[in-house]
Design a protein around this motif. Structure first.
Motif, PDB file in Angstrom:
ATOM      1  N   ALA A  51      41.324  53.474  37.685  1.00 33.33           N
ATOM      2  CA  ALA A  51      41.305  54.938  37.688  1.00 33.33           C
ATOM      3  C   ALA A  51      42.485  55.498  36.893  1.00 33.33           C
ATOM      4  O   ALA A  51      42.339  56.473  36.147  1.00 33.33           O
ATOM      5  CB  ALA A  51      41.335  55.465  39.118  1.00 33.33           C
ATOM      6  N   LYS A  52      43.652  54.881  37.022  1.00 28.28           N
ATOM      7  CA  LYS A  52      44.829  55.340  36.271  1.00 28.28           C
ATOM      8  C   LYS A  52      44.610  55.172  34.773  1.00 28.28           C
ATOM      9  O   LYS A  52      44.969  56.042  33.982  1.00 28.28           O
ATOM     10  CB  LYS A  52      46.076  54.565  36.704  1.00 28.28           C
ATOM     11  CG  LYS A  52      46.607  54.985  38.043  1.00 28.28           C
ATOM     12  CD  LYS A  52      47.831  54.159  38.426  1.00 28.28           C
ATOM     13  CE  LYS A  52      48.277  54.504  39.830  1.00 28.28           C
ATOM     14  NZ  LYS A  52      49.392  53.659  40.266  1.00 28.28           N
ATOM     15  N   GLU A  53      44.021  54.040  34.382  1.00 27.01           N
ATOM     16  CA  GLU A  53      43.763  53.809  32.966  1.00 27.01           C
ATOM     17  C   GLU A  53      42.710  54.785  32.436  1.00 27.01           C
ATOM     18  O   GLU A  53      42.831  55.296  31.333  1.00 27.01           O
ATOM     19  CB  GLU A  53      43.319  52.360  32.722  1.00 27.01           C
ATOM     20  CG  GLU A  53      44.426  51.337  32.915  1.00 27.01           C
ATOM     21  CD  GLU A  53      45.620  51.573  31.999  1.00 27.01           C
ATOM     22  OE1 GLU A  53      45.421  51.774  30.780  1.00 27.01           O
ATOM     23  OE2 GLU A  53      46.763  51.565  32.494  1.00 27.01           O
ATOM     24  N   CYS A  54      41.687  55.044  33.217  1.00 26.33           N
ATOM     25  CA  CYS A  54      40.645  55.992  32.808  1.00 26.33           C
ATOM     26  C   CYS A  54      41.207  57.395  32.665  1.00 26.33           C
ATOM     27  O   CYS A  54      40.772  58.164  31.796  1.00 26.33           O
ATOM     28  CB  CYS A  54      39.483  55.979  33.803  1.00 26.33           C
ATOM     29  SG  CYS A  54      38.485  54.489  33.697  1.00 26.33           S
ATOM     30  N   ALA A  55      42.172  57.745  33.492  1.00 28.98           N
ATOM     31  CA  ALA A  55      42.775  59.078  33.432  1.00 28.98           C
ATOM     32  C   ALA A  55      43.538  59.287  32.124  1.00 28.98           C
ATOM     33  O   ALA A  55      43.736  60.417  31.687  1.00 28.98           O
ATOM     34  CB  ALA A  55      43.706  59.292  34.625  1.00 28.98           C
ATOM     35  N   LYS A  56      43.925  58.199  31.486  1.00 25.16           N
ATOM     36  CA  LYS A  56      44.655  58.298  30.222  1.00 25.16           C
ATOM     37  C   LYS A  56      43.734  58.622  29.042  1.00 25.16           C
ATOM     38  O   LYS A  56      44.206  59.012  27.984  1.00 25.16           O
ATOM     39  CB  LYS A  56      45.373  56.980  29.928  1.00 25.16           C
ATOM     40  CG  LYS A  56      46.472  56.632  30.907  1.00 25.16           C
ATOM     41  CD  LYS A  56      47.062  55.285  30.560  1.00 25.16           C
ATOM     42  CE  LYS A  56      48.081  54.813  31.572  1.00 25.16           C
ATOM     43  NZ  LYS A  56      48.592  53.473  31.251  1.00 25.16           N
ATOM     44  N   LEU A  57      42.427  58.432  29.239  1.00 24.84           N
ATOM     45  CA  LEU A  57      41.482  58.653  28.148  1.00 24.84           C
ATOM     46  C   LEU A  57      41.324  60.135  27.844  1.00 24.84           C
ATOM     47  O   LEU A  57      41.346  60.967  28.734  1.00 24.84           O
ATOM     48  CB  LEU A  57      40.120  58.050  28.501  1.00 24.84           C
ATOM     49  CG  LEU A  57      40.096  56.545  28.709  1.00 24.84           C
ATOM     50  CD1 LEU A  57      38.721  56.118  29.206  1.00 24.84           C
ATOM     51  CD2 LEU A  57      40.466  55.811  27.440  1.00 24.84           C
ATOM     52  N   ASP A  58      41.137  60.436  26.582  1.00 16.36           N
ATOM     53  CA  ASP A  58      40.895  61.809  26.140  1.00 16.36           C
ATOM     54  C   ASP A  58      39.386  62.029  26.132  1.00 16.36           C
ATOM     55  O   ASP A  58      38.673  61.427  25.320  1.00 16.36           O
ATOM     56  CB  ASP A  58      41.478  62.006  24.740  1.00 16.36           C
ATOM     57  CG  ASP A  58      41.202  63.387  24.162  1.00 16.36           C
ATOM     58  OD1 ASP A  58      40.622  64.247  24.866  1.00 16.36           O
ATOM     59  OD2 ASP A  58      41.585  63.614  23.000  1.00 16.36           O
ATOM     60  N   PRO A  59      38.869  62.877  27.031  1.00 16.25           N
ATOM     61  CA  PRO A  59      37.411  63.071  27.122  1.00 16.25           C
ATOM     62  C   PRO A  59      36.772  63.511  25.809  1.00 16.25           C
ATOM     63  O   PRO A  59      35.685  63.064  25.462  1.00 16.25           O
ATOM     64  CB  PRO A  59      37.250  64.148  28.200  1.00 16.25           C
ATOM     65  CG  PRO A  59      38.512  64.100  28.990  1.00 16.25           C
ATOM     66  CD  PRO A  59      39.579  63.660  28.033  1.00 16.25           C
ATOM     67  N   LYS A  60      37.438  64.384  25.053  1.00 14.70           N
ATOM     68  CA  LYS A  60      36.863  64.863  23.789  1.00 14.70           C
ATOM     69  C   LYS A  60      36.762  63.728  22.774  1.00 14.70           C
ATOM     70  O   LYS A  60      35.760  63.582  22.080  1.00 14.70           O
ATOM     71  CB  LYS A  60      37.695  66.010  23.228  1.00 14.70           C
ATOM     72  CG  LYS A  60      37.570  67.287  24.027  1.00 14.70           C
ATOM     73  CD  LYS A  60      38.406  68.396  23.434  1.00 14.70           C
ATOM     74  CE  LYS A  60      38.292  69.643  24.303  1.00 14.70           C
ATOM     75  NZ  LYS A  60      39.141  70.726  23.825  1.00 14.70           N
ATOM     76  N   LEU A  61      37.796  62.915  22.701  1.00 15.29           N
ATOM     77  CA  LEU A  61      37.786  61.780  21.780  1.00 15.29           C
ATOM     78  C   LEU A  61      36.722  60.768  22.194  1.00 15.29           C
ATOM     79  O   LEU A  61      35.982  60.255  21.353  1.00 15.29           O
ATOM     80  CB  LEU A  61      39.163  61.115  21.720  1.00 15.29           C
ATOM     81  CG  LEU A  61      39.245  59.836  20.885  1.00 15.29           C
ATOM     82  CD1 LEU A  61      38.912  60.126  19.419  1.00 15.29           C
ATOM     83  CD2 LEU A  61      40.614  59.203  21.017  1.00 15.29           C
TER      84      LEU A  61
END
Length: 80
Positions: A51-61
């Motif tokens: 979950a922490k790693e997923c939170a780092k992702l940029d949704p638009k990108l």
């Protein structure tokens, strides 16, 4: 799956709580109680890290990457 025997040290209160679960027939023995507790804790930690790693992702990108190539004309796509 193979098993390996280990020795652990628990405080008296924790051991009494485990033993109560065995007495209540929730677990057949200490090994199984501790095995399940460790498995559950590892799953929670692994899920938390994901979950922490997923939170780092940029949704638009991520959306742009997933849609990459969809703007081309479908007629130019190869037939399968």
């Amino acid at each position: 799956m193979s098993r390996t025997k280990i020795a652990i040290t628990l405080d008296e209160n924790t051991l009494q709580r485990v033993d109560r679960l065995i007495t209540a027939h929730i677990f057949p023995n200490r090994s199984q109680a501790i095995q399940q507790a460790v498995e559950e804790k590892l799953q929670k930690l692994e899920h938390s890290l994901l979950a922490k790693e997923c939170a780092k992702l940029d949704p638009k990108l991520e959306k742009a990457l997933s849609e990459e190539g969809f703007t081309t004309d479908l007629k130019t796509w190869p037939q399968f």
